[in-house]
Motif scaffolding. Structure first.
Motif, PDB file in Angstrom:
ATOM      1  N   GLN A  92       0.856  -1.178   0.000  1.00  0.00           N
ATOM      2  CA  GLN A  92       0.000   0.000   0.000  1.00  0.00           C
ATOM      3  C   GLN A  92       0.893   1.230   0.000  1.00  0.00           C
ATOM      4  O   GLN A  92       1.720   1.412   0.901  1.00  0.00           O
ATOM      5  CB  GLN A  92      -0.902   0.001   1.235  1.00  0.00           C
ATOM      6  CG  GLN A  92      -2.016   1.014   1.181  1.00  0.00           C
ATOM      7  CD  GLN A  92      -2.977   0.854   2.352  1.00  0.00           C
ATOM      8  OE1 GLN A  92      -2.718   1.371   3.435  1.00  0.00           O
ATOM      9  NE2 GLN A  92      -4.054   0.133   2.144  1.00  0.00           N
ATOM     10  N   ILE A  93       0.756   2.044  -1.049  1.00  0.00           N
ATOM     11  CA  ILE A  93       1.576   3.246  -1.178  1.00  0.00           C
ATOM     12  C   ILE A  93       0.752   4.438  -0.711  1.00  0.00           C
ATOM     13  O   ILE A  93      -0.221   4.833  -1.355  1.00  0.00           O
ATOM     14  CB  ILE A  93       2.044   3.451  -2.630  1.00  0.00           C
ATOM     15  CG1 ILE A  93       2.785   2.207  -3.126  1.00  0.00           C
ATOM     16  CG2 ILE A  93       2.950   4.674  -2.725  1.00  0.00           C
ATOM     17  CD1 ILE A  93       3.189   2.283  -4.587  1.00  0.00           C
ATOM     18  N   ASN A  94       1.112   5.002   0.427  1.00  0.00           N
ATOM     19  CA  ASN A  94       0.380   6.122   1.013  1.00  0.00           C
ATOM     20  C   ASN A  94       1.225   7.391   0.988  1.00  0.00           C
ATOM     21  O   ASN A  94       2.449   7.352   0.844  1.00  0.00           O
ATOM     22  CB  ASN A  94       0.010   5.807   2.464  1.00  0.00           C
ATOM     23  CG  ASN A  94      -0.950   4.644   2.573  1.00  0.00           C
ATOM     24  OD1 ASN A  94      -1.988   4.630   1.957  1.00  0.00           O
ATOM     25  ND2 ASN A  94      -0.576   3.648   3.377  1.00  0.00           N
ATOM     26  N   LEU A 110       6.157   0.918 -11.385  1.00  0.00           N
ATOM     27  CA  LEU A 110       4.753   1.320 -11.527  1.00  0.00           C
ATOM     28  C   LEU A 110       4.679   2.836 -11.628  1.00  0.00           C
ATOM     29  O   LEU A 110       5.274   3.551 -10.816  1.00  0.00           O
ATOM     30  CB  LEU A 110       3.937   0.838 -10.330  1.00  0.00           C
ATOM     31  CG  LEU A 110       2.449   1.229 -10.332  1.00  0.00           C
ATOM     32  CD1 LEU A 110       1.689   0.466 -11.415  1.00  0.00           C
ATOM     33  CD2 LEU A 110       1.812   0.982  -8.961  1.00  0.00           C
ATOM     34  N   GLY A 111       3.953   3.321 -12.633  1.00  0.00           N
ATOM     35  CA  GLY A 111       3.719   4.750 -12.775  1.00  0.00           C
ATOM     36  C   GLY A 111       2.311   5.106 -12.342  1.00  0.00           C
ATOM     37  O   GLY A 111       1.388   4.294 -12.456  1.00  0.00           O
ATOM     38  N   SER A 167       9.776  -3.000  -5.754  1.00  0.00           N
ATOM     39  CA  SER A 167      10.660  -4.001  -5.157  1.00  0.00           C
ATOM     40  C   SER A 167      11.427  -3.432  -3.972  1.00  0.00           C
ATOM     41  O   SER A 167      12.071  -4.167  -3.225  1.00  0.00           O
ATOM     42  CB  SER A 167      11.645  -4.530  -6.203  1.00  0.00           C
ATOM     43  OG  SER A 167      12.512  -3.504  -6.642  1.00  0.00           O
ATOM     44  N   ASN A 168      11.372  -2.104  -3.794  1.00  0.00           N
ATOM     45  CA  ASN A 168      12.034  -1.470  -2.665  1.00  0.00           C
ATOM     46  C   ASN A 168      11.276  -1.787  -1.387  1.00  0.00           C
ATOM     47  O   ASN A 168      10.063  -1.600  -1.293  1.00  0.00           O
ATOM     48  CB  ASN A 168      12.102   0.044  -2.887  1.00  0.00           C
ATOM     49  CG  ASN A 168      13.030   0.733  -1.914  1.00  0.00           C
ATOM     50  OD1 ASN A 168      12.906   0.598  -0.704  1.00  0.00           O
ATOM     51  ND2 ASN A 168      13.973   1.492  -2.462  1.00  0.00           N
ATOM     52  N   GLY A 222      10.939   4.519  -2.099  1.00  0.00           N
ATOM     53  CA  GLY A 222      10.195   3.807  -3.128  1.00  0.00           C
ATOM     54  C   GLY A 222       9.902   4.657  -4.344  1.00  0.00           C
ATOM     55  O   GLY A 222       9.700   4.135  -5.441  1.00  0.00           O
ATOM     56  N   LEU A 223       9.880   5.963  -4.173  1.00  0.00           N
ATOM     57  CA  LEU A 223       9.642   6.897  -5.279  1.00  0.00           C
ATOM     58  C   LEU A 223      10.951   7.150  -5.999  1.00  0.00           C
ATOM     59  O   LEU A 223      11.918   7.638  -5.403  1.00  0.00           O
ATOM     60  CB  LEU A 223       9.070   8.209  -4.736  1.00  0.00           C
ATOM     61  CG  LEU A 223       8.833   9.334  -5.744  1.00  0.00           C
ATOM     62  CD1 LEU A 223       7.712   8.963  -6.702  1.00  0.00           C
ATOM     63  CD2 LEU A 223       8.497  10.633  -5.016  1.00  0.00           C
TER      64      LEU A 223
END
Length: 454
Positions: free
Chosen positions: A359-361, A381-382, A396-397, A405-406
Motif C-alpha cells: 500500500q503506497i500512502n 509502476l507509474g 521491489s524497494n 520507493g519513489l
C-alpha cells in the motif's frame, strides 16, 4: 542527451482564460522553478500546448526512421518517428476529435546540437534551439467525433482500428486508413467523420450524459473483442468481427451480455488480463474491485469481488509480467498492489476490506487518475493524479512507503494529469496529458534509470 522544446499547436483564447482562472500564482511559480531545473532532471523533455485538454493518451506500437521512409540522411542525423493517439474533451464547446500525432526524435541528439544556432527568446528568457518543421511534433490525422472523447484506444492486433467512447454511452469504431490525413485549414472542419462501426447498448433508448463511458479495453488475445463499462454500472462485451448486423448506413454490434446492474454504481476502469482470453477486472465508485470470467454462465453469482476502499477506485492495471498481480488507485491518492490469489470473496460481506500486498500512502495529495506498469521492467509502476504530478515507483524497494520507493516525480503540469503512457521503443519515454491543455513527452535522467538496464 538533453532536449527541451515548446510548441503551440494553435493559439487560443480558451487556454489563456483557463490559466488565469484555474492556475494560481503558487502553481505558476512552482512551474517556473521546475522548468529552470528540468535540464538536470530529464534526458528528453518536450512540452506542448493543445487546443483542448485530452483525457487519454497512447503510444502506437510502430517505429519508423527517416531512412525507412525514403529520406536521405546520414547516420548522425537519422530521425526516428513514433506516433501518439489522443482525443479532445471540449464539453460541447467545439467539435471533438481524435488525433494521431507524429513524434520525431534524433537517434543521436548530441551530434545534432549546434550551439551557434541557439537563439535567445526574450519572452521566455531562455535560449532555444531552432529546429526544422520536420523535426517537431505534428498532427498527421484528425477524425471528428460525436461527443467528448472520454477514452480512445487502438486494437492491439491492428492499430489502424481505433475505438472511442463518449459521454452519451456510445462507442465508435474507426478504420483509420479510411479517413483523410490532417491538413491545416483556416476554416474549421466541423463535419463529423463517418463511423465504421457504432456500438450502442440496446437497453438505452436515448442519449444521456449519465450513460457516459470512461472504461473500455480491447482483448489482447481475441482480435475484435472489446469490453466497456459505463457510469450506470453496465458492462457490455462486443465482438465486431463475428457478431454484428447492418442497419441503414451504420453497423450496430450485438452486445453479448450485461453482467452488472447494481444500482447505478459507476465503473471507472476495466481491463482484460493480458495473457487470458476470458478474464477481466473492473474498479468502481463504491470502492470494489471485481474479477469476471466470461466462461461462466452466471457471471454475477460467480464474480470474485473484494473491497479496495470506502471511496471510489479510479484505475486498474494488470502486471504484464505476472497476471496475478494488479495495481489500483483510488480517489484518496492511495495506490494498492494486490495478488488476486489471496483474495477472499466479499459478495456476502460488503464492508470487509481485503489487505493488499503493498500500500503506497502519502505520495499523491489528490485523486489517482491512472496507474500503469512499465511494459519491460515489471517492478516499476507509474501513477498520475489530479494533484498535477506523474510519479514512478520501484515496488521491489522494501521501503516503498518512504521516499525511497519513489524514483522519479514529474511535476511539470500545472493542473490535474488525466492520463500517461509508456513508449514501446524507448524504455523510459513517457507521454502525459493534463487539464491545463498540456502534452508532455519526457524521459527521466539516465542517472536514475541506468541501474535498471542491468
Amino acid at each position: 542527451m538533453k532536449s527541451e522544446s515548446e510548441s503551440e499547436s494553435e493559439s487560443t483564447p480558451e487556454v489563456e482564460i483557463q490559466e488565469e482562472t484555474s492556475i494560481g500564482e503558487d502553481t505558476q511559480r512552482n512551474y517556473r522553478i521546475w522548468k529552470k531545473n528540468s535540464p538536470f532532471l530529464y534526458d528528453y523533455l518536450s512540452t506542448n500546448s493543445l487546443l483542448w485538454p485530452s483525457l487519454s493518451i497512447q503510444f502506437f506500437p510502430d517505429h519508423a526512421s527517416n531512412k525507412s521512409l525514403g529520406n536521405n540522411s546520414s547516420k548522425d542525423n537519422e530521425v526516428y518517428y513514433q506516433r501518439l493517439l489522443l482525443g479532445t474533451f471540449t464539453l460541447g464547446q467545439s467539435v471533438d476529435s481524435i488525433s494521431v500525432l507524429q513524434l520525431p526524435q534524433y537517434k543521436d541528439l548530441n551530434k545534432n546540437l549546434n550551439i551557434n544556432k541557439l537563439d535567445y527568446n526574450q519572452d521566455k528568457q531562455e535560449f532555444e534551439l531552432k529546429m526544422s518543421s520536420n523535426n517537431k511534433l505534428k498532427v498527421v490525422q484528425k477524425i471528428n467525433h460525436f461527443g467528448d472523447v472520454n477514452k480512445t484506444i487502438y486494437m492491439p492486433q491492428n492499430p489502424n482500428i481505433i475505438a472511442a467512447s463518449n459521454n452519451f454511452g456510445n462507442i465508435s469504431i474507426y478504420e483509420r486508413t479510411k479517413h483523410k490525413s490532417f491538413k491545416n485549414s483556416i476554416i474549421d472542419d466541423t463535419e463529423l467523420n463517418k463511423v465504421q462501426i457504432h456500438l450502442s447498448n440496446p437497453e438505452i433508448s436515448s442519449c444521456s450524459e449519465n450513460n457516459g463511458i470512461f472504461a473500455i479495453d480491447w482483448s489482447k488475445q481475441i482480435e475484435g473483442t472489446i469490453i466497456s463499462g459505463d457510469m450506470n454500472g453496465r458492462i457490455n462485451l462486443y465482438d465486431i468481427r463475428n457478431n454484428y448486423s447492418c442497419k441503414d448506413d451504420n453497423v450496430f454490434a450485438h452486445w453479448s451480455y450485461q453482467v452488472l446492474n447494481q444500482g447505478d454504481i459507476g465503473i471507472n476502469d476495466i481491463k482484460w488480463f493480458p495473457n487470458h482470453n476470458s478474464i477481466f477486472g473492473t474498479v468502481q465508485e463504491d470502492g470494489f474491485i471485481r474479477i469476471f470470467d466470461t466462461r461462466l454462465q452466471s457471471l454475477n453469482s460467480n464474480t470474485l469481488s473484494f473491497k479496495d476502499s470506502t471511496i471510489g477506485v479510479n484505475s486498474l492495471n494488470v502486471n504484464p509480467g505476472n497476471n496475478m498481480v494488479i495495481a489500483t488507485g483510488n480517489s484518496r491518492g492511495q495506490i494498492n498492489i494486490w495478488d488476486i490469489r489471496n483474495f477472499k470473496n466479499n459478495n456476502h460481506n460488503q464492508n470487509q476490506i481485503n489487505s493488499s500486498l503493498i500500500q503506497i500512502n502519502n505520495q499523491h495529495t489528490d485523486s489517482i487518475t491512472q496507474v500503469k506498469w512499465h511494459p519491460k521492467y515489471h517492478n516499476i509502476l507509474g501513477s498520475s493524479s489530479t494533484d498535477g504530478s506523474v510519479r514512478l515507483f520501484d515496488i521491489s524497494n522494501s521501503n516503498i512507503n518512504s521516499n525511497q520507493g519513489l524514483i522519479f516525480l514529474h511535476a511539470g503540469h500545472m493542473l490535474g494529469v488525466n492520463d500517461f503512457d509508456w513508449s514501446y521503443h524507448d524504455d523510459w519515454l513517457i507521454a502525459s496529458v493534463a487539464d491545463d491543455n498540456s502534452l508532455h513527452i519526457w524521459k527521466p535522467t539516465h542517472l536514475i534509470t541506468n541501474k535498471y538496464h542491468n
